[in-house]
Each structure stands twice: as C-alpha cells, then as structure tokens.
Design an enzyme around this catalytic site. Structure first.
Site, mmCIF file in Angstrom:
data_model
loop_
_atom_site.group_PDB
_atom_site.id
_atom_site.type_symbol
_atom_site.label_atom_id
_atom_site.label_comp_id
_atom_site.label_asym_id
_atom_site.label_seq_id
_atom_site.Cartn_x
_atom_site.Cartn_y
_atom_site.Cartn_z
ATOM 1 N N GLU A 60 8.520 12.393 -3.193
ATOM 2 C CA GLU A 60 9.025 13.951 -3.701
ATOM 3 C C GLU A 60 8.202 14.863 -3.422
ATOM 4 O O GLU A 60 8.608 16.208 -3.429
ATOM 5 C CB GLU A 60 8.600 12.952 -5.711
ATOM 6 N N HIS A 84 10.725 1.823 -10.274
ATOM 7 C CA HIS A 84 11.708 1.267 -9.882
ATOM 8 C C HIS A 84 12.718 1.570 -10.995
ATOM 9 O O HIS A 84 13.648 2.224 -10.313
ATOM 10 C CB HIS A 84 11.838 -0.512 -9.452
ATOM 11 N N ARG A 93 15.886 12.273 -7.827
ATOM 12 C CA ARG A 93 15.796 13.296 -8.465
ATOM 13 C C ARG A 93 16.309 14.532 -7.692
ATOM 14 O O ARG A 93 16.169 15.052 -7.007
ATOM 15 C CB ARG A 93 15.405 13.290 -9.936
#
Length: 353
Positions: free
Chosen positions: A260, A22, A154
């Site tokens: 990801e 998280h 990211r």
C-alpha cells in the site's frame, strides 16, 4: 437461459496473533467482485468480524467456519458456490480437494514458501515472486498470478496514487508528519514502543498512530497522547490512503500494507512481524523500495538510526523506487482472472462469447 450471478465464497480467518490482514485484503477483492454483480460471502473462524470491524460493517454475509474444510453457504445460495477463494496459512492441498465438494473452482492466495496446492488459480503477490516457483507444486493446468501487480489492495490506493506522487515530488523539507501503522491487532503491543521512539527521535514531527479498537497499546497510547500534543491517534480508520498520502514517512509492518505504501510512493521503515513477511520485505529493502527491521526485538536499537537517515534526498530515492513496485490495481486483475475461471466452468456461459 436465465443469467444467474456468480456465487463466490471467501474463506479467511483473523486471530489476535495473526492479525486481520488476510480478511482486509479479501475485502478488497470482495468489493470488486460485488461491483461486477457477483454474490459474495465470507466464511471465517468465529470472532473474526470482532477483530476486523471493517468486515462486520461491510454488508457481506459472514458465516462461522470450523476448520479448513468447513465451507458453510448462505441461505438461498445454490448447493455449491461457483468458486471459493482461500486465504489460510494452515490449509494444504488436501483441504482444497475437500472444498471442491462445496465449490466449482478453488482459488488460493499464498505468502508462504514450500506449500503444495490443489487449486485452479493461485495468487502470490509477494515482491520478487514468479510463476516458476510453483512448478510441481500446483496442478499442471493451474494458472499462477505472481508479483505485487496482483496484490489485493483497496481501490482507494490506486485512486490516490497520482496526487500522492505529485506531493512527494515537491517535498524538500525533512519529515514533519510520521504515520505509524502496525496492523489492527497491534501484535505484541508494538505500537506504543514505536510511538515513544519516534516522538523522541523526531522532536519536530507530528506522529500519527493507526490501530484497531482492541489493540493492546491503546490504553497506554491514550495516556501518552494526553500529555504529548504531537501524538495523534486514529482508531479503526477507513481512509488509510488519504492518511498515507498526507504523511511524509511511515513506519509499518511488512506484507500487504508495505505494498500500500509503495503504491503511494510513501518512504517507509517496514518492521517484520511474522516469518511470512520476511522474504518479500527483505527483497523490497534490497531493491531500495523501503528500509527494513528484521525482528520486533531489534526495533529499539535500529529504528532511531534509520529515522536519522530519512533525509529529503533519501526519502526521494525511496519514494521513486517504491512507486515502481506496483500500481494498486491487483484486486481488479485477480478478480478478472477469477471470473474468467468461473465463467469457463458455468454451462450458461461456456458456449457464449
């Protein structure tokens, strides 16, 4: 009128049994917001930064929060933040109402089914999710962003996407480099169990294990790596996109880390570690974006067989489908929606183009 930057709090926790995912995804959003000249700080359960070293070294202020309705603000901030971004499994709509005393807008991210929210913007990045699922569960004027296109990843994953996909298009040999990443906290010490299974099932492959500095598997894995040259350890790494791009296949948790892998077209086996990961992970498995193991208890029985199915042809098919799931730009999309909300609430911007 003098412009003041938006002040945005992030309320998220990390625990040994919950993991640090998280906070990691919130860091992706925080970095994007900071790059837009926002002031960003975290309010977390005590000890969260110890479990997630990336938070401790991020440069963002981290304040201790005691309970879902506690939202401390950094010194020098206004009495109310412009917005709070809430990433808590234990909160509910009444908690979000209480947070409005400390923030002008409430944004929530959701992974669970059935909860009601009192927020202005809701993000559900799960595979197979849609805004229709939230009719009657959020206020009528709440904007809902649903689907993997809004996953908070990211920016390194989007940056590495093209090269990773090109590499997979050229891959014709059986897997020789296996990446294992079960989360920073290594719930239940599962990383050691998987490492032993993979080393035995794929005798010609290098096996790279990624985990946090407090992972319960770490002592045993260090001992195993000392006698097994094909086993490599990566502890608290900060270049996951590069490592994933270089791997042929991966074994990892469900949830955000599965997305990801999708961004990079990395063929993978996803192991469901928590109930909230199950719906999205099984959806991705049904659509052919990954292979899935439903419970930790089934790993020993199922993983060797799934690895045996990872032929070059199967890997190519998994890679193509996975890459179609999302592109890794969700943090920017959510960040823009959050700033639209904040700027619409601020007097200094309300009457300007």
């Amino acid at each position: 009128m003098t412009h003041t930057p938006p002040h945005i709090m992030i309320r998220a926790d990390a625990f040994a049994d919950l993991g640090g995912g998280h906070i990691m995804r919130c860091l992706s959003l925080a970095r994007w917001l900071a790059a837009q000249d926002c002031r960003v700080a975290f309010a977390c359960a005590p000890g969260s930064a110890d479990l997630v070293p990336a938070l401790a070294r991020s440069g963002f202020a981290v304040l201790d929060a005691h309970g879902n309705r506690d939202l401390p603000l950094p010194d020098g901030w206004p009495a109310r933040a412009d917005a709070v971004f809430v990433d808590l499994y234990s909160s509910d709509a009444s908690d979000e109402v209480a947070l409005r005393a400390r923030a002008g807008a409430v944004v929530a991210i959701e992974d669970l089914d059935g909860r009601h929210h009192n927020c202005d913007l809701l993000v559900d990045p799960g595979a197979g999710r849609s805004a229709d699922l939230y009719r009657g569960r959020v206020p009528p004027d709440c904007r809902v962003l649903a689907g993997p296109g809004f996953a908070l990843l990211r920016d390194e994953f989007a940056a590495a996407r093209a090269d990773s996909l090109a590499r997979r298009a050229r891959q014709i040999a059986p897997p020789r480099h296996v990446l294992v990443s079960m989360g920073l906290t290594d719930i239940g010490g599962i990383s050691e169990r998987i490492a032993r299974l993979v080393v035995n099932a794929l005798p010609d492959a290098t096996v790279e294990i990624i985990l946090g500095p407090r992972a319960p598997s770490l002592p045993a894995l260090r001992t195993l790596a000392a006698s097994q040259p094909r086993l490599e350890l990566g502890i608290d790494v900060d270049d996951m996109a590069r490592r994933m791009s270089q791997a042929d296949i991966a074994i990892g948790a469900g949830g955000g880390t599965a997305l990801e892998r999708c961004v990079l077209g990395l063929p993978s086996v996803a192991i469901i570690l928590a109930a909230n990961q199950r719906p999205a992970t099984l959806y991705l498995a049904r659509t052919g974006a990954l292979l899935a193991i439903d419970t930790i208890d089934a790993v020993e029985n199922e993983l060797p067989g799934l690895l045996a199915r990872m032929t070059p042809e199967r890997c190519a098919a998994l890679s193509k489908t996975a890459a179609s799931v999302c592109d890794g730009k969700g943090a920017e999309r959510v960040g823009r929606a959050l700033l639209e909300l904040v700027n619409g609430n601020r007097p200094e911007t309300r009457n300007h183009d």
